[in-house]
Design a protein around this motif. Sequence first.
Motif, mmCIF file in Angstrom:
data_model
loop_
_atom_site.group_PDB
_atom_site.id
_atom_site.type_symbol
_atom_site.label_atom_id
_atom_site.label_comp_id
_atom_site.label_asym_id
_atom_site.label_seq_id
_atom_site.Cartn_x
_atom_site.Cartn_y
_atom_site.Cartn_z
ATOM 1 N N GLU A 26 0.798 -1.227 0.000
ATOM 2 C CA GLU A 26 0.000 0.000 0.000
ATOM 3 C C GLU A 26 0.834 1.280 0.000
ATOM 4 N N ASP A 27 2.002 1.262 0.633
ATOM 5 C CA ASP A 27 2.771 2.495 0.834
ATOM 6 C C ASP A 27 4.117 2.525 0.130
ATOM 7 N N LEU A 28 4.755 1.374 0.023
ATOM 8 C CA LEU A 28 6.110 1.366 -0.532
ATOM 9 C C LEU A 28 6.176 1.871 -1.974
ATOM 10 N N PRO A 29 5.208 1.581 -2.842
ATOM 11 C CA PRO A 29 5.319 2.111 -4.216
ATOM 12 C C PRO A 29 5.449 3.634 -4.266
ATOM 13 N N ALA A 30 4.702 4.350 -3.430
ATOM 14 C CA ALA A 30 4.810 5.808 -3.427
ATOM 15 C C ALA A 30 6.154 6.264 -2.883
ATOM 16 N N ILE A 31 6.672 5.563 -1.887
ATOM 17 C CA ILE A 31 7.991 5.913 -1.358
ATOM 18 C C ILE A 31 9.064 5.665 -2.406
ATOM 19 N N ALA A 32 8.966 4.545 -3.110
ATOM 20 C CA ALA A 32 9.938 4.246 -4.165
ATOM 21 C C ALA A 32 9.914 5.321 -5.247
ATOM 22 N N ALA A 33 8.719 5.814 -5.587
ATOM 23 C CA ALA A 33 8.612 6.888 -6.576
ATOM 24 C C ALA A 33 9.260 8.168 -6.059
ATOM 25 N N GLY A 34 9.055 8.463 -4.783
ATOM 26 C CA GLY A 34 9.680 9.644 -4.200
ATOM 27 C C GLY A 34 11.191 9.542 -4.178
ATOM 28 N N LEU A 35 11.710 8.355 -3.902
ATOM 29 C CA LEU A 35 13.159 8.159 -3.899
ATOM 30 C C LEU A 35 13.731 8.242 -5.311
ATOM 31 N N ALA A 36 12.974 7.751 -6.293
ATOM 32 C CA ALA A 36 13.435 7.834 -7.676
ATOM 33 C C ALA A 36 13.535 9.284 -8.148
ATOM 34 N N ALA A 37 12.686 10.129 -7.589
ATOM 35 C CA ALA A 37 12.701 11.544 -7.974
ATOM 36 C C ALA A 37 13.671 12.377 -7.143
ATOM 37 N N GLU A 38 14.296 11.777 -6.158
ATOM 38 C CA GLU A 38 15.225 12.489 -5.283
ATOM 39 C C GLU A 38 16.485 12.880 -6.053
ATOM 40 N N ALA A 39 16.804 14.170 -6.032
ATOM 41 C CA ALA A 39 17.975 14.648 -6.760
ATOM 42 C C ALA A 39 19.276 14.364 -6.029
ATOM 43 N N ARG A 40 19.193 14.156 -4.734
ATOM 44 C CA ARG A 40 20.385 13.925 -3.924
ATOM 45 C C ARG A 40 20.647 12.426 -3.793
ATOM 46 N N ILE A 137 20.360 15.348 7.637
ATOM 47 C CA ILE A 137 19.702 14.638 8.736
ATOM 48 C C ILE A 137 18.199 14.869 8.669
ATOM 49 N N ASP A 138 17.428 13.793 8.824
ATOM 50 C CA ASP A 138 15.958 13.866 8.860
ATOM 51 C C ASP A 138 15.355 14.274 7.512
ATOM 52 N N GLY A 139 16.126 14.152 6.442
ATOM 53 C CA GLY A 139 15.655 14.630 5.148
ATOM 54 C C GLY A 139 14.492 13.857 4.559
ATOM 55 N N HIS A 140 14.260 12.613 5.032
ATOM 56 C CA HIS A 140 13.139 11.824 4.529
ATOM 57 C C HIS A 140 12.116 11.529 5.623
ATOM 58 N N ARG A 141 12.050 12.391 6.598
ATOM 59 C CA ARG A 141 11.138 12.176 7.723
ATOM 60 C C ARG A 141 9.677 12.118 7.264
ATOM 61 N N ARG A 142 9.338 12.876 6.245
ATOM 62 C CA ARG A 142 7.951 12.948 5.791
ATOM 63 C C ARG A 142 7.701 12.139 4.515
ATOM 64 N N LEU A 143 8.577 11.216 4.222
ATOM 65 C CA LEU A 143 8.427 10.442 2.986
ATOM 66 C C LEU A 143 7.378 9.347 3.114
ATOM 67 N N GLY A 144 7.035 8.943 4.332
ATOM 68 C CA GLY A 144 6.027 7.913 4.525
ATOM 69 C C GLY A 144 6.508 6.687 5.279
ATOM 70 N N TRP A 145 7.769 6.678 5.684
ATOM 71 C CA TRP A 145 8.307 5.518 6.385
ATOM 72 C C TRP A 145 7.620 5.268 7.721
ATOM 73 N N GLN A 146 7.027 6.303 8.320
ATOM 74 C CA GLN A 146 6.418 6.132 9.641
ATOM 75 C C GLN A 146 5.292 5.103 9.632
ATOM 76 N N ARG A 147 4.686 4.862 8.484
ATOM 77 C CA ARG A 147 3.630 3.842 8.418
ATOM 78 C C ARG A 147 4.214 2.439 8.589
ATOM 79 N N LEU A 148 5.427 2.238 8.097
ATOM 80 C CA LEU A 148 6.085 0.950 8.334
ATOM 81 C C LEU A 148 6.421 0.787 9.810
ATOM 82 N N THR A 149 6.962 1.834 10.419
ATOM 83 C CA THR A 149 7.291 1.767 11.842
ATOM 84 C C THR A 149 6.068 1.403 12.664
ATOM 85 N N ALA A 150 4.943 2.043 12.382
ATOM 86 C CA ALA A 150 3.716 1.773 13.132
ATOM 87 C C ALA A 150 3.298 0.317 12.997
ATOM 88 N N GLN A 151 3.388 -0.229 11.794
ATOM 89 C CA GLN A 151 2.967 -1.609 11.578
ATOM 90 C C GLN A 151 3.928 -2.606 12.200
#
Length: 225
Positions: A26-40, A137-151
């Motif tokens: 449910e969540d990883l595909p959107a995170i993968a897309a965000g990482l693919a678009a990451e310029a850094r 530091i904390d550059g991907h805090r809002r990328l969506g990983w917190q949903r994995l932590t919760a689960q």
Amino acid sequence: MTAAPAPFRFDLSRLGPWRELPFFSEDLPAIAAGLAAEARPVLPAPSQVFAALEASPPDAVRVLILGQDPYPTRGHAHGYAFSVAPGAAFLPPSLRNVFREIEDDLGCRRSNPDLSDWARQGVLLLNTALTVPEGVIDGHRRLGWQRLTAQVLARLSGRPRAAILWGRRAQGVAAKHLTGDHLRIETAHPSPLAARKGFFGSRPFSQTNDWLAARGLPPVDWCGT
């Protein structure tokens, strides 16, 4: 025409039972897309992002150590919270403080910064964000990983574990998602800015081993070789 970003691909074949968490569909595909678009540059490498979960299946987890996000220095992050990849040129200050507390607590001097031996003993070294842009530091805090932590924490709530929670963020996340009768060791973070405010002298390693022993479980070898 601007070329489309290269896909950020993960190998999920080694996740075992963790693969059943809804996050991965449910969540990883959107995170993968965000990482693919990451310029850094993104740390750690895709093959290491889920290393902590791969090494510690749910039923094998006896101890949880919850971190923030990977080290942002190239050559450090390798998928385990607070751990540094073999061959790193120097130790992050927070890990140096962890080693100091191990020595004060247990009387042994750990030299190996790769903490994956803890993972093989049932210590889940989980960060609340599993990637970070290099140098931020904390550059991907809002990328969506917190949903994995919760689960993950919900999955671990089914039976008592020892939870070592350094810093307010780890404590807040655990208070929200880790339910049940667990040993909770809550102290200041081992970072240089906070370690003298309650981390030093907290003896989390002997406390955890005493709790395990009281339940007839073997201790964790925190010292390594």
